[in-house]
Design a protein around this motif. Structure first.
Motif, mmCIF file in Angstrom:
data_model
loop_
_atom_site.group_PDB
_atom_site.id
_atom_site.type_symbol
_atom_site.label_atom_id
_atom_site.label_comp_id
_atom_site.label_asym_id
_atom_site.label_seq_id
_atom_site.Cartn_x
_atom_site.Cartn_y
_atom_site.Cartn_z
ATOM 1 N N UNK A 262 0.842 -1.190 0.000
ATOM 2 C CA UNK A 262 0.000 0.000 0.000
ATOM 3 C C UNK A 262 0.879 1.243 0.000
ATOM 4 N N UNK A 263 0.378 2.270 -0.650
ATOM 5 C CA UNK A 263 1.189 3.478 -0.821
ATOM 6 C C UNK A 263 0.316 4.638 -1.201
ATOM 7 N N UNK A 264 0.926 5.863 -1.151
ATOM 8 C CA UNK A 264 0.240 7.040 -1.643
ATOM 9 C C UNK A 264 0.055 6.892 -3.145
ATOM 10 N N UNK A 265 -1.216 6.905 -3.557
ATOM 11 C CA UNK A 265 -1.462 6.625 -4.978
ATOM 12 C C UNK A 265 -1.631 7.898 -5.768
ATOM 13 N N UNK A 266 -0.662 8.192 -6.714
ATOM 14 C CA UNK A 266 -0.806 9.365 -7.581
ATOM 15 C C UNK A 266 -0.873 8.931 -9.030
ATOM 16 N N UNK A 267 -1.273 7.651 -9.203
ATOM 17 C CA UNK A 267 -1.224 7.115 -10.561
ATOM 18 C C UNK A 267 -2.541 7.266 -11.297
ATOM 19 N N UNK A 268 -3.658 7.189 -10.574
ATOM 20 C CA UNK A 268 -4.950 7.213 -11.231
ATOM 21 C C UNK A 268 -5.220 5.944 -12.019
ATOM 22 N N UNK A 269 -4.430 4.885 -11.780
ATOM 23 C CA UNK A 269 -4.635 3.637 -12.519
ATOM 24 C C UNK A 269 -5.803 2.862 -11.925
ATOM 25 N N UNK A 270 -6.644 2.255 -12.749
ATOM 26 C CA UNK A 270 -7.746 1.434 -12.292
ATOM 27 C C UNK A 270 -7.242 0.068 -11.900
ATOM 28 N N UNK A 271 -8.048 -0.656 -11.166
ATOM 29 C CA UNK A 271 -7.631 -1.961 -10.703
ATOM 30 C C UNK A 271 -7.262 -2.858 -11.883
ATOM 31 N N UNK A 272 -6.136 -3.544 -11.743
ATOM 32 C CA UNK A 272 -5.656 -4.410 -12.824
ATOM 33 C C UNK A 272 -4.783 -3.677 -13.818
ATOM 34 N N UNK A 273 -4.723 -2.335 -13.724
ATOM 35 C CA UNK A 273 -3.882 -1.554 -14.636
ATOM 36 C C UNK A 273 -2.439 -1.536 -14.154
ATOM 37 N N UNK A 274 -1.524 -1.224 -15.064
ATOM 38 C CA UNK A 274 -0.108 -1.169 -14.702
ATOM 39 C C UNK A 274 0.236 0.135 -14.020
ATOM 40 N N UNK A 275 1.105 0.099 -13.027
ATOM 41 C CA UNK A 275 1.576 1.303 -12.352
ATOM 42 C C UNK A 275 2.976 1.022 -11.821
ATOM 43 N N UNK A 276 3.586 2.074 -11.285
ATOM 44 C CA UNK A 276 4.963 1.935 -10.817
ATOM 45 C C UNK A 276 5.045 2.373 -9.371
ATOM 46 N N UNK A 277 5.756 1.591 -8.589
ATOM 47 C CA UNK A 277 6.001 1.985 -7.215
ATOM 48 C C UNK A 277 7.346 2.672 -7.139
ATOM 49 N N UNK A 278 7.395 3.847 -6.458
ATOM 50 C CA UNK A 278 8.701 4.466 -6.269
ATOM 51 C C UNK A 278 9.011 4.609 -4.787
ATOM 52 N N UNK A 279 10.264 4.359 -4.466
ATOM 53 C CA UNK A 279 10.740 4.531 -3.086
ATOM 54 C C UNK A 279 12.250 4.699 -3.123
ATOM 55 N N UNK A 280 12.763 5.601 -2.284
ATOM 56 C CA UNK A 280 14.211 5.809 -2.291
ATOM 57 C C UNK A 280 14.913 4.683 -1.540
#
Lengths: 357, 580, 342
Positions: A262-280
């Protein structure tokens, strides 16, 4: 002093589009860093700001003055814009003082005004005692100060810096970037600073414009760009964020194989869509297999591929079950070896989900 | 700084006014100096000499009469051989001087420079004294030594002509190749050495290939020299009745009635061949042609030759000094100090009269000395100014189409001097110009002839100056003209002076351009010497030649001294652009 | 430039020297209208192919001593070259030449047909040897030099006594010669040889393997250098001058006639300084000029001044090509020369 407004700026060389539809405003007295890898269009933008290139379309305004458009370019010498070059471009046939006085003499100032202006600029960059030296007798850092003083002496409305530190060695570079910021704070000249080095941009700038392949990626204050990168590119370019592709498991959740984070979501991707997780890398915690506290949230099992000792920390490269890799900075006391199975904890507060590339 | 908005259009014109002014002037100068005379040659070539009517007859005659195409074949043979030999001598010579520990390198450089300063037709005169088949001193000496009959050398042959042309062409190849060697970065060679290549292997696989564009340029320039030289074949080939293109051209002028339009047509094969060579060079080298092989250190490492090879190399390197300077000038000096040179070097035949005559008594010689120095000085300065401005415009791409100006400035290199002088004659003797007999005409022709040298020197110099140095000046408020004058020009100083010398020297020794353009009042040293030779006055010819050489050398040394003192301060600074 | 022009061909000192040596006193401006007019023109451009450098230098010095105030500029090149220069100048309407002196009468025939000469009658015409007094009935051109073409030889050899002996085979590889394509003297000689002996002469001549230069003085050069021992079509006066200077060279008057070629002179119609040109041309018939000519071993142009060595025209056998048909004969001679000799 003046503000800068860039409207719909495009530049093409033949079939190559160096700059696409750049819109950018810079308030009077601010320092903007144009940041990006080579070929991103930052230098082209600078050349157009300085008046050495004409835009293919779009306009550049300095205050209420239109200084560049496809049909009319105010020549460099009439812009009141000074430029400092990567290779210093200090004139080898003039002394330090003569270099600095040149621009003042062009303005037909009186002898005493020229001397005064030269002295002030020399003092501003703390080179007073070297006034009569020739550039060949100066170090690279000193030459760059001369170049800066020369640009400042004419009291430009706008100052442009073209990768001013990239020819200096690391120690000097650190010193000079504070110096540039200090001078800027003293004089308050609207400044555009082109660099490919994120740390220079973060230290010196009020605003950072991140560019890639001729397009503006994000414009914002350093903290904003650093903490809330607009996309995957900005994230990886600034702050060395890990970028791990996953599948959206609903708002605020991203699935990697069998695990969900779980994370702050700024992707606007719908469920099942591709997205990227970023973390330093520094925000990730690493547990050797079996030592992880029970019920650990946002935890992903991984295998260590490489471990490098950096003194202050240890730089670990680990492979997730999905095949994606992550860099992790751990305290030097932790000593995972290549092949070890580990668990990576990604604290939700430091994780963001961005649209997939 | 005014910050009020300006109307766009007047802004453009206002800001660019000086720029347009300079461009207009430069374009006009190039058109007048190059395009106009060439246009006349072309126009004339299509006209009949007797009827003055439009015709293709000149071209037709050229290819149907063997007596007219044989000289073309001879010229090609001469040019190719000259190019071959001057490359074979010049390239090793340059390498020995620039990259080895051969003894006497400074001496060899100086002597090669002296050979460069010597007009080749004066060299030919010296060689007539040395190697005329029967009376040549070398032949006489050889006969006395061996008791043999016949001769060792015969200068009145194609071989002799090739030899004399080649030894005076070597300095071109030498200068080009030596500077390529001089400027080559030592890192490029070190990289090969660290990979295990020996010094000879490194030389063959790195050094020589890197310098090879200079070989090619040297070959082509030598070829053009061989095609366009007039004095040497006039003196050495006429006795055997062999004609080359340039002597045939001169003959057209001396025929009765003169066939001037046929001569114009006759220039065309020469133009086509030389233009073709330049096209080939462009194809082979592409944009490499001017690229300096750059690196940070300019210090080169010398190859140790070993005791025997050092002196072998030295012996080889002495070929040019001995054959092009020492021997011919010894002969000329001896003649110039004789009361009557036919008496030979016997006691009582010694006199300084001819020098007194040339320097103090003969007004014609005095005037020619003044004219030569004055014209060469003015022409070299104008030529450099124009060449540098054109180089600047095309190098910094100030205008789209600036390359055309560069091409125009390069064109004269493919035009033999004798052809160009014919074009100038046609273009500027008739109204509205009417420059005939004036110094303007001679100077303008010199400027046009040597513009390519000035332009290429300018280009090289400007390439060494980072555009950022100029941009820095623009960005603190200097206009284009001011920037050029305060930043670019001072930085080019060293390059400008050596470029000026490279133009001044050939002007001092140029014969064929001047020969139809000088008038009694505008006679220069070379035409005067040529005329004296025509009149059979060998003592005067010899004395005047020695004076010409001495005078030119003095100027060269003075100029060297001048540059040497001024440039120390700025030389160390890297002005080259770092990769951006 | 003015001061340089005024400095004239010879420095003032040298001119005064020659003037003093010859006892020349400057003419007074009031002496003649011609001098007056010439002085007003102030300058004079000579295009001369006749006379070698030293003689013409001294003629000019004597002229300057006699007529101060006129700057003389000399273009001394081969006759054909100076003529081509003049023709180019005429084609481009930029005539600079004030006095043309060449060894080829064809030049003047052509100039006459082009209406490009300015007539004048020399005041001292009656002093010119009668045979050459009226070369042109309209007075467009006049005698400027008497050039004798003979045989010269190294002082160390006997050499041929006649043209016939020269091509007889005894001097193979020994002969030097100019080229008719370059030199008017040599062209005249070629025409004369063809007229006297026919084409066989050229064939025989070619068989001697002569060394072909350009100008007729090339034979002197070759003999002095030791390159050849005999000169065909050799300049009489210049050879004697070299002999006088101490060079080992001498002249043979061929028993089958020396060839006489007149140097001709005329003033272009568009000459910028026609009066100065005429003044110089007339000066050639003055006693002062004769002195210079004799001192340089040239036949004088006055019947009352004997040549060096007391010679005169009637004491030697000479032949001159007829003026009629000379244009064709000359062209033919050059063609035949090219076919047979070089």
């Amino acid at each position: 002093m003046s503000d800068i407004r860039i409207k719909g700026l495009n530049k093409t060389f033949g079939t190559y589009q160096a700059l696409r539809n750049l819109n950018l405003d810079l308030a009077d007295g601010h320092l903007l860093a144009l940041l990006g890898p080579s070929g991103c269009g930052k230098s082209t933008t600078l050349q157009m700001l300085a008046g050495f290139e004409a835009p293919s379309s779009g306009e550049i305004w300095a205050g209420d003055r239109l200084i560049s458009s496809p049909t009319s370019v105010v020549p460099p010498e009439k812009r009141g814009i000074s430029l400092v070059f990567q290779n210093y471009a200090v004139w080898p046939h003039m002394t330090v003082a003569e270099n600095i006085a040149f621009g003042l003499k062009i303005r037909r100032l009186s002898r005493s005004e020229v001397a005064e202006g030269t002295r002030a600029a020399l003092d501003a960059v703390r080179l007073g005692q070297l006034a009569d030296r020739y550039p060949s007798e100066l170090s690279g850092g000193q030459q760059q100060r001369v170049a800066l003083a020369r640009a400042l002496a004419v009291r430009p409305g706008i100052l442009l810096l073209d990768e001013p530190l990239s020819n200096l060695d690391a120690a000097l570079r650190d010193e000079m970037r504070f110096e540039i910021r200090r001078v800027h704070d003293e004089l308050g000249i609207t400044t555009v600073y082109v660099t490919h080095d994120q740390s220079e941009a973060l230290v010196t700038a009020d605003r950072i414009a991140v560019m890639k392949l001729g397009e503006l990626q994000q414009l914002g204050a350093p903290e904003e760009v650093f903490d809330r990168p607009a996309n995957e590119f900005v994230a990886s370019f600034i702050g060395n964020n890990n970028t791990v592709p996953g599948i959206s498991a609903g708002k605020g959740a991203l699935r990697f194989g069998g695990e969900t984070v779980t994370a702050l979501d700024r992707s606007g991707a719908g469920e099942g869509g591709g997205a990227v997780l970023i973390i330093r890398p520094g925000k990730i915690r690493l547990y050797e297999e079996g030592t992880a506290p029970a019920g650990l949230a946002n935890a992903l099992p991984a295998t260590v591929l490489r471990s490098a000792y950096l003194g202050e920390s240890r730089d670990i490269l680990a492979e997730l079950a999905t095949g994606a890799t992550m860099r992790v900075l751990v305290p030097p006391e932790q000593r995972p070896a290549p092949g070890d199975r580990v668990v990576l904890e990604l604290p939700a507060a430091h994780c963001q989900i961005l649209p997939g590339g | 700084m005014t910050s009020q908005p300006r109307p766009a259009l007047s802004g453009i014109i206002g800001h660019n006014l000086p720029r347009w002014l300079v461009l207009t002037l430069v374009t006009l100068a190039l058109l007048l100096l190059v395009a106009h005379p060439l246009g006349w040659i072309l126009w004339n070539s299509f006209h009949d000499d007797s009827t003055k009517e439009l015709t293709l007859g000149n071209y037709q005659r050229m290819f149907t009469r063997p007596s007219l195409w044989i000289p073309i074949v001879n010229s090609l043979l001469l040019a190719f051989s000259v190019a071959l030999f001057s490359t074979l001598i010049g390239v090793p010579l340059a390498w020995l001087v620039a990259r080895t520990d051969m003894p006497g390198r400074g001496f060899i450089r100086a002597m090669t420079m002296t050979a460069f300063v010597t007009p080749s037709f004066i060299g030919a005169l010296g060689w007539i004294l040395l190697a005329a088949p029967r009376a040549g001193w070398l032949n006489v000496g050889w006969r006395n030594l061996t008791g043999a009959e016949g001769q060792l050398l015969d200068i009145y042959t194609m071989t002799g002509t090739i030899f004399v042309c080649a030894i005076y062409t070597v300095p071109y190849t030498f200068a080009l190749v030596a500077s390529a060697f001089d400027e080559m970065a030592v890192e490029l060679e070190d990289a090969a050495t660290t990979l295990g290549a020996g010094k000879w292997r490194t030389m063959l696989s790195i050094t020589v290939p890197l310098a090879s564009p200079a070989f090619l340029v040297g070959f082509i320039l030598s070829f053009i020299q061989g095609m366009t030289l007039f004095g040497v074949p006039a003196f050495l080939l006429t006795p055997s009745g062999t004609r080359v293109v340039t002597t045939q051209l001169a003959e057209f002028y001396q025929l009765f009635p003169p066939e001037i339009f046929l001569a114009a047509a006759y220039c065309m094969p020469l133009l086509i061949v030389t233009a073709g060579l330049f096209w080939i060079r462009r194809r082979i080298l592409g944009r490499r042609q001017f690229t300096t092989i750059g690196g940070k250190t300019r210090r080169t490492r010398r190859i140790a030759l070993g005791a025997r090879a050092r002196w072998l190399g030295f012996a080889f390197a002495m070929i040019v000094p001995v054959t092009a300077v020492i021997l011919p000038f010894a002969a000329l000096l001896l003649v110039s100090l004789s009361k009557a040179w036919g008496m030979g070097p016997v006691s009582g035949n010694f006199t300084l009269d001819w020098y007194r005559w040339a320097l103090l008594e003969n007004g014609e010689t005095q005037r020619a000395i003044v004219n030569s120095l004055l014209y060469a000085g003015i022409a070299a300065s104008v030529c450099m100014l124009l060449g540098v401005v054109v180089a600047y415009i095309s190098e910094r791409r100030l205008f789209s189409g600036a390359a055309i100006l560069g091409a125009l400035a390069t064109t004269p290199i493919i035009i033999p001097g004798i052809v160009l002088s014919v074009g100038f004659f046609s273009a500027y003797t008739r109204p509205p110009f009417g420059f005939y007999g004036s110094a303007v005409l001679v100077i303008a022709a010199f400027v046009a002839t040597f513009l390519p040298i000035a332009y290429s020197q300018g280009t090289t110099t400007i390439k060494g100056i980072s555009p950022d140095l100029e941009r820095a000046a623009r960005s603190v408020g200097a206009g284009e003209i001011r920037t050029f004058l305060s930043i670019t020009a001072p930085l080019m100083r060293t390059g400008l002076v050596s470029g000026w010398l490279l133009v001044f020297i050939p002007i001092m020794r140029e014969l064929s351009v001047a020969i139809f353009l000088v008038s009694p009042k505008t006679n220069v040293m070379t035409t005067l010497i040529y005329n004296y030779k025509d009149g059979g006055n060998y003592e005067a010819v010899a004395a005047t030649s020695v004076v010409l050489l001495a005078g030119t050398l003095v100027i060269v040394l003075l100029a060297r001294l001048l540059v040497g003192q001024g440039s120390r301060r700025t030389r160390k600074t890297p002005t080259t652009d770092s990769a951006a | 430039m003015q001061s340089m022009t005024r400095r004239s061909l010879l420095s003032v000192g040298a001119a005064a020297g020659v003037g003093a040596a010859l006892g020349i006193r400057p003419a007074l401006a009031g002496d003649s209208a011609l001098y007056e007019a010439a002085k007003a023109e102030g300058e004079l451009n000579l295009y001369w192919g006749s006379y070698e450098q030293k003689t013409i230098d001294e003629l000019i010095a004597a002229f300057t001593a006699r007529y101060p105030g006129i700057g003389v500029n000399l273009l001394r090149q081969a006759s054909q070259t100076v003529y081509t220069r003049l023709r180019l100048e005429m084609d481009n309407d930029a005539v600079q030449c004030d006095s043309l002196g060449t060894t080829n009468v064809l030049h003047y025939n052509e100039l006459k047909s082009l209406d490009a000469l300015r007539p004048y009658k020399p005041a001292a015409a009656e002093m010119i040897p009668e045979a050459f007094r009226t070369l042109d009935p309209d007075g467009l051109f006049h005698v400027g030099a008497i050039s004798l073409i003979c045989i010269n030889r190294s002082a160390s050899v006997e050499g041929p006594k006649s043209w016939a002996e020269m091509v007889g085979g005894g001097f193979a590889g020994e002969i030097s010669c100019g080229s008719p394509a370059h030199s008017g003297d040599v062209a005249h000689w070629t025409v004369a040889m063809l007229a006297k002996f026919g084409e066989d002469f050229l064939r025989d001549f070619a068989a001697q393997k002569p060394k072909i230069g350009q100008s007729s003085v090339d034979s002197v050069t070759d003999i002095l250098a030791g390159e050849r021992t005999v000169g065909a079509s050799a300049p009489y006066s210049y050879t004697l001058t070299q002999k006088a200077a101490g060079n080992p060279i001498d002249v043979t008057m061929p028993s089958d006639d020396a060839i006489l070629n007149l140097g001709i002179t005329g003033i272009p119609a568009k000459a910028p300084h026609p009066n100065a040109g005429q003044l110089f041309n007339e000066f050639l018939y003055s006693p002062e000029a004769s002195q210079v000519l004799v001192a340089n071993n040239w036949p004088s142009l006055r019947s009352d001044v004997p040549w060096a060595g007391g010679l005169s025209l009637d004491q030697i056998g000479w032949y001159r090509n007829p003026a009629e048909g000379l244009t064709e004969a000359m062209a033919e001679a050059i063609e035949k020369w090219k076919d047979i000799v070089a």
